[in-house]
Write a protein that holds these residues in place. Structure first.
Motif, PDB file in Angstrom:
ATOM      1  N   ARG A   1     -18.743   3.595  53.072  1.00 15.06           N
ATOM      2  CA  ARG A   1     -17.610   2.671  52.988  1.00 15.06           C
ATOM      3  C   ARG A   1     -17.825   1.494  51.998  1.00 15.06           C
ATOM      4  N   GLU A   2     -19.040   1.025  51.926  1.00 13.55           N
ATOM      5  CA  GLU A   2     -19.369   0.164  51.001  1.00 13.55           C
ATOM      6  C   GLU A   2     -19.299   0.776  49.432  1.00 13.55           C
ATOM      7  N   TYR A   3     -19.622   1.758  49.359  1.00 15.78           N
ATOM      8  CA  TYR A   3     -19.487   2.337  48.067  1.00 15.78           C
ATOM      9  C   TYR A   3     -18.005   2.595  47.590  1.00 15.78           C
ATOM     10  N   ALA A   4     -17.178   3.075  48.663  1.00 16.20           N
ATOM     11  CA  ALA A   4     -15.923   3.306  48.545  1.00 16.20           C
ATOM     12  C   ALA A   4     -15.266   1.995  48.085  1.00 16.20           C
ATOM     13  N   GLU A   5     -15.553   0.796  48.424  1.00 12.64           N
ATOM     14  CA  GLU A   5     -15.126  -0.288  47.781  1.00 12.64           C
ATOM     15  C   GLU A   5     -15.091  -0.423  46.484  1.00 12.64           C
ATOM     16  N   GLU A   6     -16.101   0.002  46.066  1.00  9.68           N
ATOM     17  CA  GLU A   6     -16.403  -0.184  44.455  1.00  9.68           C
ATOM     18  C   GLU A   6     -15.612   0.885  43.749  1.00  9.68           C
TER      19      GLU A   6
END
Ligand code: CP
Ligand code: NVA
Length: 309
Positions: free
Chosen positions: A200-205
């Protein structure tokens, strides 16, 4: 050119979106070269060690053939045939292997074994499947989707079934590639929460979306790609009966698949159990691309080896 020389390939979380895209494009290029009969042998004189603690058909054969096609040589090292099977430590094994080889792959149980082998080696290490992840498979999977759909960004991938290594790697790949990932697993079989948080952290980028759901019908709704995997992975065989009960209602069959897009692609890492996680009609039907997907293991892994070794 890629700047990836010397890197390990342990999981997609360690790779930037543009590095993953580079490897996918390289895989497609190497596939074209191979089909045209063009020799491409950047690994002449190099040797790959392949440590296997679990069974394999695709991974073993595709790495061995891939290394040969790249001009190098591969050694199959079954755990029970090397001293690791009698208790030699991973660290000592790694130190010694690093003196002979130019790269290593490992298929094992606990992911910490993969990490430890990589940490103790001076040569690149590739994760050929652990209980946590199966990144080589996912490179082949997204290569297949890219070839068939012409793009990845914005596509919806639905994964129905066990919150296992395949789910983790597909989710991580989707988060890096700006895709919409939706999974449905029964209670007690959810994906690892740290993996979900990281994805989910990567998805934000990247603008990706990660939905971890319970209801297969909701997860598969409008999907471009439908994926499932065995209910009992390697190492979980003794739970087969209990898992059959828990996963009833999670079979990908014609009834469930009608909620995906009409031109959805069906993928499965294989081996498959027809009549359990997937019906014959779906896996052997017109939307299934399982054998193109299996073939792409060869091309995707050649790209990885050519780039890092
Ligand atoms: N999909 C996959 O990794 O297959 P094998 O277990 O046959 O290598
Ligand atoms: N989840 C499966 C994948 C096999 C390629 C397993 O770990 O057995």
């Amino acid at each position: 050119a890629s700047g990836l020389k010397g890197r390990d390939f342990l999981g997609l979380a360690d790779y930037k979106p543009e590095e993953i895209r580079y490897l996918l494009d390289l895989a497609i290029d190497l596939k074209r070269k191979q089909k045209n009969g063009e020799l491409y042998q950047p690994l002449k004189g190099k040797t790959l060690g392949m440590i296997f603690e679990k069974s394999s058909t695709r991974t073993r054969v595709s790495f061995e053939v891939g290394m040969y096609q790249l001009g190098g040589h591969a050694l199959f090292l079954s755990r029970n045939d090397i001293q690791m099977g009698r208790g030699e430590t991973i660290r000592d094994t790694a130190m010694v292997m690093s003196r002979y080889l130019d790269g290593m792959i490992i298929r094992t149980f606990g992911h910490r074994n993969v990490v430890e082998l990589a940490r103790s080696s001076t040569i690149p290490v590739i994760n050929a499947l652990s209980d946590l992840s199966h990144p080589c498979q996912v490179m082949a999977d997204y290569q297949t989707v890219l070839e068939k759909k012409g793009k990845l960004e914005g596509l919806k991938v639905a994964y129905i079934g066990d919150g296992n290594n395949m789910l983790h790697s597909l989710m991580m790949g989707a988060s890096k590639l700006g895709m919409h990932f939706a999974s449905a697993s029964p209670e007690g079989y959810d994906p690892d929460s740290d993996q979900v948080r990281l994805a989910r952290e990567y998805a934000e980028e990247t603008g990706a979306k990660i939905d971890i759901l319970r209801d297969p019908r909701e997860a598969i709704e409008n999907a471009d790609v439908v994926y499932t995997d065995v209910w009992a992975s390697m190492g979980f065989e003794e739970e087969q009966k209990e898992r059959e009960r828990a996963f009833s209602g999670y079979q990908v069959n014609e009834e469930l698949a009608q909620h995906a897009k009409p031109d959805y692609l069906f993928l499965h890492c294989l081996p498959a159990h027809r009549g359990e996680e997937v019906s014959e009609g779906v896996i052997d039907g017109p939307n299934s691309v399982i054998f193109d997907e299996a073939e792409n293991r060869l091309h995707a892994q050649k790209a990885i080896m050519a780039a890092i070794m």
